[in-house]
Design a protein around this motif. Structure first.
Motif, PDB file in Angstrom:
ATOM      1  N   ASN A 195       0.810  -1.225   0.000  1.00  0.00           N
ATOM      2  CA  ASN A 195       0.000   0.000   0.000  1.00  0.00           C
ATOM      3  C   ASN A 195       0.845   1.277   0.000  1.00  0.00           C
ATOM      4  O   ASN A 195       0.721   2.131   0.880  1.00  0.00           O
ATOM      5  CB  ASN A 195      -0.948   0.020   1.214  1.00  0.00           C
ATOM      6  N   ASN A 196       1.724   1.363  -0.975  1.00  0.00           N
ATOM      7  CA  ASN A 196       2.481   2.592  -1.190  1.00  0.00           C
ATOM      8  C   ASN A 196       2.279   3.037  -2.629  1.00  0.00           C
ATOM      9  O   ASN A 196       1.370   2.555  -3.320  1.00  0.00           O
ATOM     10  CB  ASN A 196       3.962   2.359  -0.867  1.00  0.00           C
ATOM     11  N   ASN A 197       3.110   3.980  -3.106  1.00  0.00           N
ATOM     12  CA  ASN A 197       2.990   4.502  -4.476  1.00  0.00           C
ATOM     13  C   ASN A 197       4.216   4.153  -5.298  1.00  0.00           C
ATOM     14  O   ASN A 197       4.648   4.931  -6.151  1.00  0.00           O
ATOM     15  CB  ASN A 197       2.790   6.017  -4.447  1.00  0.00           C
ATOM     16  N   LEU A 198       4.767   2.983  -5.070  1.00  0.00           N
ATOM     17  CA  LEU A 198       5.997   2.567  -5.749  1.00  0.00           C
ATOM     18  C   LEU A 198       5.707   2.146  -7.186  1.00  0.00           C
ATOM     19  O   LEU A 198       4.886   1.273  -7.430  1.00  0.00           O
ATOM     20  CB  LEU A 198       6.645   1.420  -4.986  1.00  0.00           C
ATOM     21  N   VAL A 199       6.415   2.799  -8.120  1.00  0.00           N
ATOM     22  CA  VAL A 199       6.301   2.465  -9.538  1.00  0.00           C
ATOM     23  C   VAL A 199       7.517   1.681  -9.985  1.00  0.00           C
ATOM     24  O   VAL A 199       7.414   0.641 -10.630  1.00  0.00           O
ATOM     25  CB  VAL A 199       6.139   3.743 -10.397  1.00  0.00           C
ATOM     26  N   THR A 200       8.694   2.179  -9.606  1.00  0.00           N
ATOM     27  CA  THR A 200       9.951   1.540  -9.981  1.00  0.00           C
ATOM     28  C   THR A 200      10.775   1.272  -8.730  1.00  0.00           C
ATOM     29  O   THR A 200      10.962   2.158  -7.897  1.00  0.00           O
ATOM     30  CB  THR A 200      10.764   2.432 -10.929  1.00  0.00           C
ATOM     31  N   LEU A 201      11.263   0.047  -8.611  1.00  0.00           N
ATOM     32  CA  LEU A 201      12.126  -0.327  -7.499  1.00  0.00           C
ATOM     33  C   LEU A 201      13.573  -0.234  -7.949  1.00  0.00           C
ATOM     34  O   LEU A 201      13.980  -0.931  -8.889  1.00  0.00           O
ATOM     35  CB  LEU A 201      11.816  -1.755  -7.033  1.00  0.00           C
ATOM     36  N   GLU A 202      14.334   0.632  -7.303  1.00  0.00           N
ATOM     37  CA  GLU A 202      15.719   0.832  -7.718  1.00  0.00           C
ATOM     38  C   GLU A 202      16.486  -0.481  -7.680  1.00  0.00           C
ATOM     39  O   GLU A 202      16.512  -1.173  -6.656  1.00  0.00           O
ATOM     40  CB  GLU A 202      16.409   1.854  -6.812  1.00  0.00           C
ATOM     41  N   SER A 203      17.108  -0.825  -8.788  1.00  0.00           N
ATOM     42  CA  SER A 203      17.804  -2.110  -8.885  1.00  0.00           C
ATOM     43  C   SER A 203      18.941  -2.216  -7.885  1.00  0.00           C
ATOM     44  O   SER A 203      19.207  -3.293  -7.345  1.00  0.00           O
ATOM     45  CB  SER A 203      18.347  -2.303 -10.309  1.00  0.00           C
ATOM     46  N   SER A 204      19.609  -1.093  -7.575  1.00  0.00           N
ATOM     47  CA  SER A 204      20.719  -1.133  -6.624  1.00  0.00           C
ATOM     48  C   SER A 204      20.228  -1.514  -5.228  1.00  0.00           C
ATOM     49  O   SER A 204      20.873  -2.291  -4.520  1.00  0.00           O
ATOM     50  CB  SER A 204      21.430   0.229  -6.579  1.00  0.00           C
TER      51      SER A 204
END
Length: 639
Positions: free
Chosen positions: A522-531
C-alpha cells in the motif's frame, strides 16, 4: 509374551465386538503391554479376548449402555478404566467390589443421572483415587450413590452437572479427598461444614456457579480456591488468627464492589479479582482486621471501576511481582516511596484515563515491563522513565506524547535517552509530529514502533545510536512520502514495516544490509531501484509488495527476484503491475521478459509508423504550400 500372543485375536475381536452392529472399517484396538486402547470403535462392550491381566482399558467414545461384568469381559485387574463419552445408564450392583487395584475410574459424559434414580450405590470403590463423574446430568443428592464408600478417593470431578446445593454430608464417604472440581454447576447454597471434615482438601474449584457470597471462609488447609464466574458480592474470611495455607485465590468475574476481606495470617501468592465492580480499595481497616500480604506475587484488578489507587494500598505487599490494574478509570498513579513495590517486575496500567504519572527517584527499581497504552498521557516529567534501571519493555501506544530533543529543559515532552536496558518501545498512535535527531541515544532498543503517527517528520539522524541494536522497526500508516532517516546505517535491522504510506522510492540500502523481512504494501511505488534490490537480495527472506502501482518492464530485476530467488512474497496474489499506461494490471507472476521485449518492439514499430506519418504529413503540407505559392506567383506576373 501374553500380550503378543493375544494381539492378533484381540485386533480381530475389537472390530466385531459391536454386538450385532455390522462391521465397519476401523483401526483395531491398540495393545501396549497390558494396556488396551479401543477408543471410538462403536463398541457396546469390551473386546472378547482381553489380556488376562489387563491394567488399562480405554473404551471412551463408544456405545456402552449397560456396565456389567460381561461388558468388561469378566476382568477385575484394571488399574485404569476409561469409559468417557458412552451412553451408560445402568451399572451392575457391586461391579467394582473385586477391583482392588482400580485407581482411576472415568465415567464422565454418560447418563448416570438415570442410574442414580435407581438409588443403587456403585461402591465400594475401595482403591479408587481418581473419579470423574462430570457431564452426567447429576443433580443435588445424586452424588451420594457414587461417594458413599470411597475411602481412598483423592481427586473428584463433578463438573458440568446440575448440582444446586452442597450438603453437609455430601463428601462424608470420601474423607481422603484432596482435589474437588464442581465447575459449571448451578450451586446456590453450601451448607456449613460441607468441606470442613475434609482435612486433606487442598484444591477446590467452584467456578461458574451461582454462589452469591462467602461470609465465613475458614478452610485453613486449602491451598487453591477458584470462585470465578459466580455472582459473588462479598468474600469474607473468618476472624481466626490461625495460619491459612491458601496460596491461590481466583475471584474474577463476579459482582464484588469491595476488596475481599482475606485471612489475616496467610501465605497468599496469587489473587485475581478482575472483572468485578470494584470502585475503591479500603486501606483504613482496624488493626485487628488488618491483612498483610507479604507473600503476594500476583495481583490482578483489571476490568473494574477503580478511580484511585493510593500508594498506601501497596504498603503490605512486599513481594509483589505482577500488578495488573488495566481497564479501570484511574486518572492518576503515583509511586514516590522507593520501598513501595520495589519487587514489581510487570505493571499494567493500560486503558485507564491516566493524565498524571509520577515515579519517585529510585522507585520501582525492579520494574521490567510497563504497559501504559490507551491513556491520556501528554505532559510528564521528561525523565520519568530514566530512573528505572531494569525497564526493558515500555508500551505508550495511544497517548499524546512528544519526544524530547537534545535540549533537556524542553517542556511538554518525554526523553527516551539513556534508558539503559530498554529494548522494546511502542510509540504508535501518539500523534507524533516530529522525531528529533538522536532521540534514542544510549538506549539499546531492539524493537521500535512509530506507526500510526500521520505526518511524522523524522530527522535524518532520528535513529542515530540504534545502529548496533535495532532489529524491528515499524513505520506503517504514517503518510510518509519520503523517508529522511538513513536506514542503511542500522546494521542489525532485520524486520521493517513501511506499509500503508505514500512512498514513491525505496530507502537506500548497502550490501551490508541484514534486512530479512520488508513490508512495502500500500504505497505509491512504480519503480524499485535495482541497486537497492540487489543490496537486499542476499539477506531478504520475506517481502510484502501488494497494492503498489508497479511498472512491469521497469522492474525486471524485481521480477527475476520473485521468480528465481528464495525470497517469499506472501501477498503475491495482490502484487500487480502494468505493461503500459493504458493496460490493465497483470499479476507479477504472469509477467515474462518476452512480454516486455514484445512491448518494446511494438512501441518501436508504433514510433516508426508515427514518425513516418509525421514525415508524410509534413511533406504533403509543404507540397501544398509550394503549389499554392507557385499559383500566386503565376497570377502576379500575368498580363
Amino acid at each position: 509374551m501374553v500380550s503378543i500372543r493375544l494381539l492378533l485375536p484381540l485386533m480381530v475381536s475389537c472390530s466385531v465386538a459391536a454386538s450385532g452392529q455390522p462391521p465397519r472399517h476401523l483401526p483395531p484396538c491398540r495393545v501396549v503391554q497390558m494396556d488396551v486402547f479401543c477408543s471410538d470403535q462403536r463398541l457396546r462392550s469390551s473386546p472378547l479376548n482381553l489380556p488376562h491381566a489387563v491394567q488399562t482399558l480405554d473404551l471412551s467414545y463408544n456405545q456402552v449402555q449397560n456396565l456389567t461384568e460381561e461388558t468388561l469381559a469378566y476382568r477385575t485387574s484394571f488399574h485404569h478404566l476409561n469409559l468417557h463419552a458412552n451412553k451408560i445408564h445402568s451399572i451392575q450392583a457391586g461391579l467394582f467390589k473385586n477391583m482392588t487395584d482400580l485407581k482411576v475410574l472415568n465415567l464422565s459424559r454418560n447418563h448416570l443421572s438415570l442410574f442414580a434414580l435407581s438409588k443403587i450405590q456403585i461402591g465400594p470403590l475401595t482403591a479408587v483415587k481418581s473419579l470423574d463423574l462430570s457431564s452426567n446430568g447429576l443433580y443435588t443428592g445424586m452424588t451420594d450413590y457414587f461417594l458413599s464408600d470411597s475411602p481412598s478417593l483423592e481427586t473428584l470431578s463433578l463438573s458440568s452437572n446440575s448440582i444446586t446445593k452442597i450438603a453437609r454430608n455430601t463428601f462424608s464417604g470420601a474423607l481422603s479427598l484432596s482435589k474437588i472440581s464442581l465447575h459449571n454447576n448451578v450451586i446456590l447454597d453450601i451448607e456449613d461444614g460441607a468441606f470442613e471434615s475434609l482435612d486433606c482438601l487442598s484444591e477446590l474449584d467452584l467456578s461458574k456457579n451461582s454462589i452469591t457470597c462467602i461470609t465465613d471462609f475458614n478452610l485453613c488447609n486449602l491451598k487453591v480456591l477458584n470462585l470465578s464466574r459466580n455472582s459473588m458480592e462479598v468474600f469474607q474470611s473468618s476472624r481466626s488468627t490461625q495460619m491459612f495455607k491458601l496460596s491461590r485465590l481466583d475471584l474474577s468475574q463476579n459482582k464484588m464492589s469491595y476488596f475481599p476481606l482475606l485471612p489475616r495470617n496467610n501465605i497468599l501468592e496469587y489473587l485475581d479479582i478482575s472483572r468485578n465492580q470494584l470502585q475503591t480499595v479500603n486501606v483504613t481497616g482496624s488493626r485487628e482486621r488488618k491483612v498483610v500480604l507479604n507473600h503476594l506475587r500476583y495481583l490482578d484488578m483489571s476490568y473494574n471501576q477503580l478511580r484511585s489507587l493510593p500508594e498506601s494500598f501497596f504498603y503490605c505487599m512486599g513481594s509483589l511481582e505482577v500488578l495488573n490494574v488495566s481497564n479501570n478509570c484511574l486518572q492518576a498513579f503515583s509511586i514516590v516511596n522507593r520501598r513501595v513495590l520495589q519487587t514489581v517486575k510487570t505493571m499494567d496500567l493500560s486503558y485507564n484515563s491516566l493524565q498524571s504519572l509520577t515515579f519517585g527517584e529510585n522507585a520501582l527499581s525492579s520494574l521490567e515491563e510497563l504497559f501504559l497504552q490507551g491513556n491520556d498521557l501528554s505532559i510528564l516529567d521528561h525523565q520519568v522513565f530514566q530512573g528505572r534501571p531494569s525497564l526493558r519493555h515500555l508500551n505508550l501506544q495511544q497517548n499524546h506524547l512528544e519526544v524530547c530533543s537534545s535540549v533537556h529543559h524542553q517542556r511538554d515532552c518525554v526523553s527516551f535517552r539513556s534508558i539503559t536496558n530498554l529494548q522494546i518501545l511502542n510509540l504508535s498512535e501518539n500523534g507524533l509530529r516530529t522525531l528529533p535527531a538522536n532521540a534514542f541515544t544510549n538506549t539499546p532498543l531492539e524493537f521500535l514502533d512509530l506507526s500510526l503517527n500521520p505526518g511524522l517528520d523524522m530527522d535524518v539522524h532520528s535513529l542515530s545510536g540504534l545502529e548496533p541494536s535495532l532489529v524491528h522497526l515499524l513505520l506503517k500508516e504514517n503518510n510518509i512520502s519520503r523517508l529522511n532517516a538513513d536506514l542503511s546505517l542500522l546494521r542489525s535491522l532485520k524486520h521493517i514495516d513501511l506499509s500503508t504510506n505514500q512512498l514513491t522510492a525505496l530507502p537506500l540500502w548497502n550490501k551490508e544490509s541484514s534486512i530479512e523481512s520488508l513490508n512495502l504494501q500500500n504505497n505509491n511505488l512504480v519503480t524499485l531501484e535495482s541497486s537497492s534490490m540487489l543490496a537486499l537480495e542476499h539477506s531478504l527472506k520475506t517481502l510484502y509488495m501488494g497494492s503498489n502501482p508497479l511498472s512491469c518492464c521497469s522492474n525486471l530485476g524485481f521480477l527475476h527476484m520473485v521468480q528465481h530467488s528464495t525470497v517469499v512474497v506472501p501477498d503475491i496474489e495482490t502484487v500487480t503491475c502494468v505493461l503500459d499506461d493504458f493496460s490493465e494490471p497483470v499479476n507479477i507472476e504472469r509477467v515474462t521478459e518476452e512480454m516486455c521485449h514484445q512491448e518494446k518492439i511494438q512501441n518501436y514499430i508504433i514510433a516508426v509508423v508515427l514518425a513516418a506519418l509525421v514525415v508524410i504529413t509534413t511533406a504533403v503540407v509543404l507540397l501544398k504550400c509550394c503549389r499554392s505559392r507557385k499559383r500566386k506567383l503565376n497570377r502576379s506576373f500575368s498580363i
